[in-house]
Design an enzyme around this catalytic site. Sequence first.
Site, PDB file in Angstrom:
ATOM      1  CG  HIS A  56     -15.891  -7.279   4.283  1.00 17.44           C
ATOM      2  ND1 HIS A  56     -15.436  -7.445   5.578  1.00 17.44           N
ATOM      3  CD2 HIS A  56     -14.773  -7.026   3.541  1.00 17.44           C
ATOM      4  CE1 HIS A  56     -14.123  -7.262   5.612  1.00 17.44           C
ATOM      5  NE2 HIS A  56     -13.689  -7.020   4.392  1.00 17.44           N
ATOM      6  CG  HIS A  58     -12.430  -7.943   1.019  1.00 15.50           C
ATOM      7  ND1 HIS A  58     -12.080  -6.723   1.574  1.00 15.50           N
ATOM      8  CD2 HIS A  58     -12.799  -7.680  -0.252  1.00 15.50           C
ATOM      9  CE1 HIS A  58     -12.234  -5.769   0.672  1.00 15.50           C
ATOM     10  NE2 HIS A  58     -12.672  -6.318  -0.442  1.00 15.50           N
ATOM     11  CG  ASP A  60      -8.904 -10.382   4.627  1.00 14.72           C
ATOM     12  OD1 ASP A  60      -9.652 -10.024   3.694  1.00 14.72           O
ATOM     13  OD2 ASP A  60      -8.534  -9.590   5.519  1.00 14.72           O
ATOM     14  CG  HIS A  61     -12.872 -10.207   6.339  1.00 13.20           C
ATOM     15  ND1 HIS A  61     -12.907  -9.662   7.596  1.00 13.20           N
ATOM     16  CD2 HIS A  61     -11.842  -9.602   5.681  1.00 13.20           C
ATOM     17  CE1 HIS A  61     -11.942  -8.745   7.696  1.00 13.20           C
ATOM     18  NE2 HIS A  61     -11.280  -8.696   6.550  1.00 13.20           N
ATOM     19  CG  HIS A 114     -13.306  -2.350   3.514  1.00 13.14           C
ATOM     20  ND1 HIS A 114     -11.997  -2.010   3.259  1.00 13.14           N
ATOM     21  CD2 HIS A 114     -13.330  -3.703   3.572  1.00 13.14           C
ATOM     22  CE1 HIS A 114     -11.261  -3.112   3.175  1.00 13.14           C
ATOM     23  NE2 HIS A 114     -12.051  -4.158   3.353  1.00 13.14           N
ATOM     24  CG  ASP A 133     -11.317  -5.381   6.901  1.00 13.84           C
ATOM     25  OD1 ASP A 133     -11.016  -5.790   8.027  1.00 13.84           O
ATOM     26  OD2 ASP A 133     -10.907  -5.922   5.847  1.00 13.84           O
ATOM     27  CG  HIS A 171      -6.995  -6.467   9.225  1.00 14.83           C
ATOM     28  ND1 HIS A 171      -6.224  -7.394   8.553  1.00 14.83           N
ATOM     29  CD2 HIS A 171      -8.169  -6.406   8.560  1.00 14.83           C
ATOM     30  CE1 HIS A 171      -6.901  -7.867   7.519  1.00 14.83           C
ATOM     31  NE2 HIS A 171      -8.095  -7.283   7.493  1.00 14.83           N
TER      32      HIS A 171
HETATM   33 FE    FE Z   1      -9.635  -7.627   5.936  1.00 19.63          FE
HETATM   34 ZN    ZN Z   2     -11.622  -6.308   3.814  1.00 25.19          ZN
END
Ligand code: FE
Ligand code: ZN
Length: 255
Positions: A56, A58, A60-61, A114, A133, A171
């Site tokens: 996805h 985001h 942090d991805h 998400h 996530d 995570h």
């Molecule tokens: Fe994440």
């Molecule tokens: Zn995420």
Amino acid sequence: MALQIHQFPCLNDNYSWLVHEPQANVTAVVDTPETGPILRALDQTGWTLTHILNTHWHPDHAGGNEELKAKTGCQIIGPRAEAKRIPAIDRQVGDGDEVKFGAATAKVFDVPGHTAGHIAYWFAEDKAAFVGDTLFALGCGRLFEGTAQQMWTSLQKLMALPPETKVYCAHEYTQSNARFAISVDPDNADLAARVKEIDAMRAKGIPTVPSSIGLELATNPFLRPTSQSLQRSLGMVGADAVAVFAETRKRKDNF
Ligand code: FE
Ligand code: ZN
């Protein structure tokens, strides 16, 4: 040919993975939280990056996409439904698509909730699911862009995978998820035993990821809205699964 999977931490509590198919000598990184640890993992393994598999948009991805592509010329594969937000994406995939990866194949699932276009990658032969996530060990992703109904539908796709499937979630949230899980499902003996194990693992700094579908089915409250013990504890005996799931998610948001 069996995949080799190398797991390493990124940022505060993310995981990322190098997935290597030795016969064709291809290597993917699943999500790109930051480039430093990914480049170090490539150095350590001696593998050459050929693909990025994004779950996805985001940061942090997908935050490391552009730099890794510039450095390695790798191909970036990501969710069609949020392709505009995936930096440097080359190939857009969605529900039912297959990603050939050397001799291995990943099946793609749309798992919105998400984010609106979140996808998961399932390597059936290698019994590995990369779920981003969407599903966590003892948890699930927050509903930033989707409804409880959508997320429950997404989770049911993952619940239908063989129980021995390893769940590579993005995570290390497991210990805090465990505190919440036991608060809403205190009569679940499997869960109580798992919470002890998790505390022991974390005390030694051992990752609790990957988990497995079977373990999550038995212990994760977000996969158990039809369970009597969870419904009783929420005061929702006989309520439908979506309503129980939504209530569980709401309580976790306020926990
Ligand atoms: Fe994440
Ligand atoms: Zn995420």
